[in-house]
Design an enzyme around this catalytic site. Structure first.
Site, PDB file in Angstrom:
ATOM      1  N   TYR A 283       8.488  11.094  -9.728  1.00 19.47           N
ATOM      2  CA  TYR A 283       8.192  10.269  -8.552  1.00 19.47           C
ATOM      3  C   TYR A 283       8.100  11.154  -7.301  1.00 19.47           C
ATOM      4  CZ  TYR A 283       7.684   5.835  -6.125  1.00 19.47           C
ATOM      5  OH  TYR A 283       7.185   4.783  -5.391  1.00 19.47           O
TER       6      TYR A 283
ATOM      7  N   ILE B 221       0.835  -1.199   0.000  1.00 23.09           N
ATOM      8  CA  ILE B 221       0.000   0.000   0.000  1.00 23.09           C
ATOM      9  C   ILE B 221       0.874   1.255   0.000  1.00 23.09           C
ATOM     10  CG2 ILE B 221      -1.826  -1.215   1.223  1.00 23.09           C
ATOM     11  CD1 ILE B 221      -1.194   0.052   3.698  1.00 23.09           C
TER      12      ILE B 221
ATOM     13  N   LYS C  77       9.827   6.202  -0.046  1.00 18.64           N
ATOM     14  CA  LYS C  77      10.230   4.803  -0.302  1.00 18.64           C
ATOM     15  C   LYS C  77      11.657   4.546   0.206  1.00 18.64           C
ATOM     16  CE  LYS C  77       6.621   3.015  -2.593  1.00 18.64           C
ATOM     17  NZ  LYS C  77       5.700   2.053  -1.984  1.00 18.64           N
TER      18      LYS C  77
END
Ligand code: NAD
Length: 260
Positions: free
Chosen positions: A161, A98, A168
Site C-alpha cells: 500500500y 477519489i 489515507k
C-alpha cells in the site's frame, strides 16, 4: 443490486458524488443506493477520456448535473459547486471517492517516495476532500453529510500500500478535525473504509490479487465486499438513522480489520 431496505430515506436530498470512473467504481455503488433511496444526484467525470464511461451511468441515475472535475485543475471543483449552487441552491450529501498517486511512487517503497509524488497523492487524495468540505458547507444550510473513502492501510501496515498508507491516515485524521469544526453546523463527516475491491484504482497496486485472496480467507464472513455493500453503508451514514454519528471511520470489510 442487493435488496434495499423499504422506504425512501433520502427522498428530497441532493447528493454530489465525486469519483465515478466506470460501473466498477465504489462511487457508482454509492450513487446507485443514494438514488434508490430517493436522492437527486450530481455526478462528475475526470476528463474527456473518462466522460463516455461515466455519461451512461449519469443518465441511468437521472443525474440532472453532470460536470467535469479534475481536483488538481485550478477552478474545477469551484465550478462544480457553482453549478450546484445555481441549479439546486443547497446540498445535503457530498461523497469524495477519489485517490491518486503517480505509479512510480505508488509501486515503490514509502522510503523511496519522491517529494513531488507524495505531494500529488496528498493533494488529490486528501486535501481535495478538505476543499470539497469548504465548498459544500455553505450549501448545507440544514446540515449535511460529507463522506470520503479510506482503507485499512491507513491504520495498519498493508504490504504494497506504500505511500497511500500515510496519505489515507491523514485523510482519516482530516475527517475527525472536520467533524469537530463542522459539528455545530450539523454537518457530519465520515470515512468509509472498504475491504479490497477490484476497481481501476486498485489495479495500480502491486499484488492486489493477494489482498483479495487474503480477504476471503481471513475475514469472518469469508466473502469479498462489493460496491453495493459499500453503497448501502455509505447511504446509511447520510440518513437520519445516523444523525448522531460523526467523525467515524466505518469499516465495510466483512470484519477483516478486526483480525490480528
Ligand atoms: P476507481 O478507479 O473506480 O475510482 C477512483 C476515482 O478517482 C476515479 O473516478 C478517478 O477519476 C478519480 N480521480 C483520480 N484522480 C482524480 C483527480 N485529479 N480529480 C478527480 N478525480 C480523480 O477506484 P475505487 O476503488 O472506486 O476508488 C475510490 C476510492 O475508494 C479511492 O479513494 C480508493 O482509495 C478507495 N478505496 C478503494 C479500495 C479498493 O480496494 N478498490 C479499498 C478501500 C478504499
Amino acid at each position: 443490486m442487493r435488496k434495499l431496505p423499504e422506504g425512501k430515506a433520502l427522498l428530497g436530498k441532493r447528493a454530489l458524488v465525486l469519483g465515478v470512473a466506470n460501473e466498477h467504481s465504489i462511487a457508482y455503488g454509492c450513487a446507485k443506493v443514494f438514488r434508490a433511496l430517493g436522492a437527486e444526484l450530481a455526478l462528475t467525470y475526470l476528463n474527456d477520456k473518462a466522460k463516455p464511461y461515466v455519461e451512461p451511468l449519469a443518465r441511468e441515475l437521472d443525474a440532472p448535473l453532470f460536470l467535469p472535475c479534475d481536483v488538481s485543475r485550478e477552478g474545477d471543483l469551484e465550478a462544480v459547486f457553482g453549478g450546484i449552487s445555481e441549479r439546486w441552491g443547497s446540498l445535503d450529501i457530498a461523497l469524495h471517492s477519489i485517490a491518486f498517486a503517480p505509479k512510480a511512487d505508488l509501486q515503490g517503497k514509502l522510503l523511496d517516495s519522491s517529494s513531488e509524488g507524495f505531494k500529488i497523492a496528498m493533494d488529490v487524495s486528501c486535501h481535495s476532500f478538505i476543499r470539497m468540505a469548504r465548498l459544500a458547507a455553505p450549501l448545507m444550510k440544514d446540515g449535511g453529510t460529507l463522506i470520503t473513502m479510506s482503507y485499512h492501510g491507513a491504520e495498519k501496515v498493508v504490504p504494497n500500500y506504500n505511500l497511500m498508507g500515510p496519505v489515507k491516515a491523514a485523510l482519516e485524521s482530516a475527517v475527525r478535525y472536520l467533524a469537530f469544526e463542522l459539528g455545530d453546523r450539523d454537518i457530519r463527516v465520515h470515512a468509509v473504509s472498504p475491504g479490497p475491491l477490484k476497481t481501476r484504482a486498485a489495479s495500480g497496486l502491486k499484488d492486489f490479487d493477494v489482498l483479495l485472496t487474503e480477504a476471503v480467507e481471513r475475514s469472518p464472513i469469508h466473502e469479498l465486499v462489493d460496491i453495493d455493500d459499500v453503497g448501502l453503508t455509505t447511504a446509511f451514514l447520510a440518513t437520519p438513522f445516523a444523525a448522531r454519528l460523526t467523525g467515524m471511520t466505518v469499516h465495510v470489510d466483512g470484519g477483516l480489520s478486526i483480525m490480528a
